[in-house]
Design an enzyme around this catalytic site. Structure first.
Site, mmCIF file in Angstrom:
data_model
loop_
_atom_site.group_PDB
_atom_site.id
_atom_site.type_symbol
_atom_site.label_atom_id
_atom_site.label_comp_id
_atom_site.label_asym_id
_atom_site.label_seq_id
_atom_site.Cartn_x
_atom_site.Cartn_y
_atom_site.Cartn_z
ATOM 1 N N LEU A 101 30.802 37.261 60.523
ATOM 2 C CA LEU A 101 29.959 36.318 59.980
ATOM 3 C C LEU A 101 29.345 35.407 61.252
ATOM 4 C CD1 LEU A 101 31.819 35.205 57.018
ATOM 5 C CD2 LEU A 101 29.677 36.436 56.907
ATOM 6 N N LYS A 113 45.883 30.247 52.175
ATOM 7 C CA LYS A 113 46.758 29.435 51.041
ATOM 8 C C LYS A 113 47.960 29.073 51.595
ATOM 9 C CE LYS A 113 45.516 30.428 46.215
ATOM 10 N NZ LYS A 113 44.573 29.243 45.884
ATOM 11 N N LYS A 117 50.758 29.630 42.311
ATOM 12 C CA LYS A 117 49.975 30.515 41.621
ATOM 13 C C LYS A 117 50.606 31.802 41.226
ATOM 14 C CE LYS A 117 45.192 32.101 42.031
ATOM 15 N NZ LYS A 117 43.914 31.969 42.764
ATOM 16 N N LYS A 124 30.078 29.670 34.659
ATOM 17 C CA LYS A 124 31.036 29.152 33.792
ATOM 18 C C LYS A 124 30.687 28.540 33.030
ATOM 19 C CE LYS A 124 35.212 30.689 36.221
ATOM 20 N NZ LYS A 124 36.606 29.942 36.600
ATOM 21 N N HIS A 156 31.126 35.582 43.938
ATOM 22 C CA HIS A 156 32.749 35.983 44.522
ATOM 23 C C HIS A 156 32.656 37.531 44.687
ATOM 24 C CE1 HIS A 156 34.783 32.029 42.318
ATOM 25 N NE2 HIS A 156 33.803 31.852 43.163
ATOM 26 N N GLU A 205 39.033 36.756 49.716
ATOM 27 C CA GLU A 205 38.051 36.380 48.863
ATOM 28 C C GLU A 205 36.850 35.643 49.643
ATOM 29 O OE1 GLU A 205 38.325 33.801 44.692
ATOM 30 O OE2 GLU A 205 38.311 32.710 46.547
HETATM 31 P P1 0O2 Z 1 41.363 26.989 44.876
HETATM 32 O O1 0O2 Z 1 42.298 25.745 45.094
HETATM 33 O O2 0O2 Z 1 39.763 26.581 45.356
HETATM 34 O O3 0O2 Z 1 41.949 28.149 45.827
HETATM 35 P P2 0O2 Z 1 42.156 33.775 40.456
HETATM 36 O O4 0O2 Z 1 42.724 32.460 39.592
HETATM 37 O O5 0O2 Z 1 41.367 33.610 41.562
HETATM 38 O O6 0O2 Z 1 43.462 34.732 40.410
HETATM 39 P P3 0O2 Z 1 39.946 34.010 38.563
HETATM 40 O O7 0O2 Z 1 40.401 32.537 38.104
HETATM 41 O O8 0O2 Z 1 39.561 35.062 37.854
HETATM 42 O O9 0O2 Z 1 41.308 34.360 39.344
HETATM 43 O O10 0O2 Z 1 39.228 33.741 39.883
HETATM 44 P P4 0O2 Z 1 37.693 33.334 40.034
HETATM 45 O O11 0O2 Z 1 37.108 32.919 38.703
HETATM 46 O O12 0O2 Z 1 37.018 34.343 41.036
HETATM 47 O O13 0O2 Z 1 38.193 31.736 40.818
HETATM 48 C C1 0O2 Z 1 38.695 31.659 41.937
HETATM 49 C C2 0O2 Z 1 38.303 30.571 42.787
HETATM 50 O O14 0O2 Z 1 37.044 30.137 42.582
HETATM 51 C C3 0O2 Z 1 39.224 29.441 42.571
HETATM 52 O O15 0O2 Z 1 40.221 29.257 43.197
HETATM 53 C C4 0O2 Z 1 38.097 28.171 42.940
HETATM 54 O O16 0O2 Z 1 38.152 28.074 44.206
HETATM 55 C C5 0O2 Z 1 36.856 28.684 42.566
HETATM 56 N N1 0O2 Z 1 36.653 28.509 41.118
HETATM 57 C C6 0O2 Z 1 36.442 29.311 39.963
HETATM 58 N N2 0O2 Z 1 35.991 28.415 39.001
HETATM 59 C C7 0O2 Z 1 35.843 27.194 39.220
HETATM 60 C C8 0O2 Z 1 35.334 26.166 38.638
HETATM 61 O O17 0O2 Z 1 35.109 25.931 37.392
HETATM 62 N N3 0O2 Z 1 35.179 24.978 39.534
HETATM 63 C C9 0O2 Z 1 35.409 24.966 40.707
HETATM 64 N N4 0O2 Z 1 35.130 23.943 41.490
HETATM 65 N N5 0O2 Z 1 35.998 25.992 41.329
HETATM 66 C C10 0O2 Z 1 36.107 27.187 40.671
HETATM 67 P P5 0O2 Z 1 41.550 28.442 42.678
HETATM 68 O O18 0O2 Z 1 42.951 29.360 43.313
HETATM 69 O O19 0O2 Z 1 41.415 28.212 41.192
HETATM 70 O O20 0O2 Z 1 41.544 27.010 43.532
#
Ligand code: 0O2
Length: 248
Positions: A35, A59, A67, A126, A134, A153
């Protein structure tokens, strides 16, 4: 188990954990290098850099364990690696929505990167209004005695999406997931405003950029044909070359 055996066992676990976490750091280093190269190339060769800024994180072991508990994942290296694909993460913040897809395409086009998963929360936001693109990438990491594939990710979003997501994340954690209804409503409204801002900025950008492209097409002298390809050259360098040719 006697004390020395316990100590030996503990050292082994610590070494394995360090090795495990390091492989993610190396994977992150590789993607960050890619990047940074893109950013420098965009800055020096093209006159516009689609990447506003980048942030990467790994993490913590505590957060990985939390998690695992939440997702009911057994605590073995293999299952954690398989189930938790965001141990290493990079957030790329762009000015415009079109930049997001441009950057995503460039990343996906790199030969050593495999795209394992893609979630387009921009086309399909969402329900709370969260938007981002993503990607889960797999990248090979070459170690002294073996090659490993690690998952990284990537979240790509605009400045407005990032602003919204950061605040929403803070509010979500403050209320431990139970956000009061009036705040949920306010957040959804703000997501709509952020979206409108993105659309307006994109419109302005396209207008300005369109004009610039028209002007650029007039100045063919900015390009030098080489091997049937057209390489952009700084105008000054081109003029120096032509002067030199005239003198010969
Ligand atoms: P953090 O603290 O940011 O790392 P996964 O939980 O990753 O196994 P999921 O839920 O299908 O599976 O993954 P998704 O939807 O790709 O979301 C992964 C990450 O996207 C989250 O990581 C957040 O960083 C971000 N994200 C997803 N949805 C939201 C939302 O509604 N609001 C905000 N602010 N961020 C979101 P983590 O691990 O949940 O949190």
């Amino acid at each position: 188990m006697d004390e020395s055996k316990q100590l030996h066992q503990l050292k082994k676990v610590r070494k394995e954990l360090t090795r495990f976490m390091l492989s993610y750091k190396f994977g992150l280093d590789e993607i960050n290098t890619k990047l940074n190269i893109l950013q420098e190339e965009f800055e020096h060769i093209h006159d516009y850099n689609p990447i506003e800024h980048l942030k990467s994180r790994i993490k913590s072991p505590e957060s990985i364990l939390r998690k695992c508990q939440r997702k009911n994942v057994s605590i073995t290296e293999a299952s954690i690696k398989h189930a938790i694909k965001d141990i290493a993460g990079i957030r790329i913040v762009c000015s415009f929505i079109t930049d997001i897809y441009k950057i995503s395409e460039i990343i996906q086009g790199q030969q050593d990167i495999k795209v394992m998963e893609m979630k387009d929360y921009i086309k399909n936001p969402k329900s709370n209004g969260y938007k981002s693109l993503h990607l889960i990438l797999a990248i090979p990491v070459f170690l002294s005695d073996r090659q490993e594939e690690v998952y990284i990710e990537i979240q790509i979003r605009t400045v407005a999406m990032d602003f919204w997501a950061s605040l929403e994340h803070k509010i979500y954690y403050k209320y431990d997931g139970e956000v009061p209804a009036h705040l949920v409503e306010e957040l959804t409204n703000s997501a709509n405003i952020a979206n409108q801002l993105d659309e307006k900025m994109e419109f302005l950008h396209t207008e300005v950029n369109g004009e610039k492209t028209d002007k650029q097409s007039d100045s063919d002298l900015d390009f030098l044909p080489l091997d049937n390809k057209r390489f952009p050259l700084p105008k000054q360098l081109l003029e120096e070359l032509m002067e030199k040719k005239d003198r010969e």
